[in-house]
Design a protein around this motif. Sequence first.
Motif, PDB file in Angstrom:
ATOM      1  N   LEU A  30       0.769  -1.224  -0.060  1.00 39.43           N
ATOM      2  CA  LEU A  30       0.096   0.042  -0.004  1.00 39.43           C
ATOM      3  C   LEU A  30       0.737   1.056   0.232  1.00 39.43           C
ATOM      4  CD1 LEU A  30      -2.983   1.035  -0.081  1.00 39.43           C
ATOM      5  CD2 LEU A  30      -2.565   1.229   2.512  1.00 39.43           C
ATOM      6  N   THR A  31       1.927   1.052   0.626  1.00 36.69           N
ATOM      7  CA  THR A  31       3.007   2.304   0.775  1.00 36.69           C
ATOM      8  C   THR A  31       3.404   2.834  -0.692  1.00 36.69           C
ATOM      9  OG1 THR A  31       3.812   1.429   3.074  1.00 36.69           O
ATOM     10  CG2 THR A  31       4.839   3.253   1.870  1.00 36.69           C
ATOM     11  N   ASP A  32       3.788   1.903  -1.348  1.00 34.67           N
ATOM     12  CA  ASP A  32       3.995   2.263  -2.792  1.00 34.67           C
ATOM     13  C   ASP A  32       3.197   1.999  -3.851  1.00 34.67           C
ATOM     14  OD1 ASP A  32       6.619   2.822  -1.621  1.00 34.67           O
ATOM     15  OD2 ASP A  32       7.196   0.718  -1.981  1.00 34.67           O
ATOM     16  N   ARG A  33       2.067   1.502  -3.551  1.00 33.48           N
ATOM     17  CA  ARG A  33       1.013   1.230  -4.646  1.00 33.48           C
ATOM     18  C   ARG A  33       1.188   0.180  -5.486  1.00 33.48           C
ATOM     19  NH1 ARG A  33      -0.295   6.992  -5.874  1.00 33.48           N
ATOM     20  NH2 ARG A  33      -0.461   6.099  -7.995  1.00 33.48           N
ATOM     21  N   ILE A  34       1.751  -0.883  -5.126  1.00 34.11           N
ATOM     22  CA  ILE A  34       2.242  -2.040  -5.942  1.00 34.11           C
ATOM     23  C   ILE A  34       1.499  -3.364  -5.576  1.00 34.11           C
ATOM     24  CG2 ILE A  34       4.027  -3.679  -6.712  1.00 34.11           C
ATOM     25  CD1 ILE A  34       5.811  -1.035  -5.896  1.00 34.11           C
TER      26      ILE A  34
ATOM     27  N   CYS B   1       3.438 -14.054 -12.067  1.00 33.64           N
ATOM     28  CA  CYS B   1       2.433 -13.354 -11.119  1.00 33.64           C
ATOM     29  C   CYS B   1       2.161 -12.318 -12.118  1.00 33.64           C
ATOM     30  CB  CYS B   1       2.893 -12.968  -9.876  1.00 33.64           C
ATOM     31  SG  CYS B   1       4.224 -12.039  -9.729  1.00 33.64           S
ATOM     32  N   LEU B   2       1.023 -11.361 -11.924  1.00 35.38           N
ATOM     33  CA  LEU B   2       0.447 -10.307 -12.409  1.00 35.38           C
ATOM     34  C   LEU B   2       0.862  -9.054 -11.393  1.00 35.38           C
ATOM     35  CD1 LEU B   2      -1.021  -9.030 -14.999  1.00 35.38           C
ATOM     36  CD2 LEU B   2      -3.000  -9.196 -13.403  1.00 35.38           C
ATOM     37  N   ARG B   3       1.606  -7.957 -12.004  1.00 33.22           N
ATOM     38  CA  ARG B   3       2.230  -6.967 -11.271  1.00 33.22           C
ATOM     39  C   ARG B   3       1.619  -5.840 -11.797  1.00 33.22           C
ATOM     40  NH1 ARG B   3       6.079  -3.023 -10.998  1.00 33.22           N
ATOM     41  NH2 ARG B   3       6.945  -2.765  -9.264  1.00 33.22           N
ATOM     42  N   THR B   4       0.931  -5.073 -10.737  1.00 30.14           N
ATOM     43  CA  THR B   4       0.402  -3.606 -11.352  1.00 30.14           C
ATOM     44  C   THR B   4       1.160  -2.562 -10.627  1.00 30.14           C
ATOM     45  OG1 THR B   4      -1.942  -4.669 -11.354  1.00 30.14           O
ATOM     46  CG2 THR B   4      -1.732  -2.299 -11.492  1.00 30.14           C
ATOM     47  N   ALA B   5       1.809  -1.623 -11.187  1.00 27.98           N
ATOM     48  CA  ALA B   5       2.719  -0.606 -10.750  1.00 27.98           C
ATOM     49  C   ALA B   5       1.567   0.642 -10.347  1.00 27.98           C
ATOM     50  CB  ALA B   5       3.611  -0.148 -11.792  1.00 27.98           C
ATOM     51  N   ALA B   6       2.302   1.545  -9.452  1.00 29.94           N
ATOM     52  CA  ALA B   6       1.544   2.586  -9.194  1.00 29.94           C
ATOM     53  C   ALA B   6       0.955   3.585 -10.203  1.00 29.94           C
ATOM     54  CB  ALA B   6       2.497   3.661  -8.227  1.00 29.94           C
TER      55      ALA B   6
ATOM     56  N   GLY C 268      -0.588   2.073 -12.717  1.00 34.62           N
ATOM     57  CA  GLY C 268      -1.416   1.272 -13.238  1.00 34.62           C
ATOM     58  C   GLY C 268      -1.042   0.439 -14.278  1.00 34.62           C
ATOM     59  N   THR C 269       0.290   0.354 -14.556  1.00 32.42           N
ATOM     60  CA  THR C 269       0.784  -0.594 -15.793  1.00 32.42           C
ATOM     61  C   THR C 269       0.735  -1.843 -15.061  1.00 32.42           C
ATOM     62  OG1 THR C 269       2.333   1.150 -16.279  1.00 32.42           O
ATOM     63  CG2 THR C 269       2.783  -0.872 -17.009  1.00 32.42           C
TER      64      THR C 269
END
Length: 120
Positions: free
Chosen positions: A55-59, A72-77, A79-80
Amino acid sequence: MADNTAGQTKTAGVDQATGQFASGKVVFDATSITATDYVRIETGFLPRYIEWENLTDRIKVEWNEGMTTSQCLRTAAAGTRTLDTTALAVVPDSKGFRILQDATLAAILASKTCYWRAYG
């Protein structure tokens, strides 16, 4: 594989009386985490879907049944969304799962607050 247990405060989610659902929060202090360390989460069941959010880095990291443990599916801050192929990033087992601390994945880092959900 080593489980990192230093510098963590874990809070289990409230049981909603639903079948095979668990959630919780992990707060990491400033203790450094080795790149090969995992965080172990016990759910009491084998998850079919795992969601971990720094939550701190929104990842956000998501793993679905049918994916290998190196996917795994990774969503960056921003939205990518990308398919991450970090070796053994998310490792489910019959009692819960492990999440790898990896600089590229950035799901687990010192001084961060993370939330997780698992569905069986």
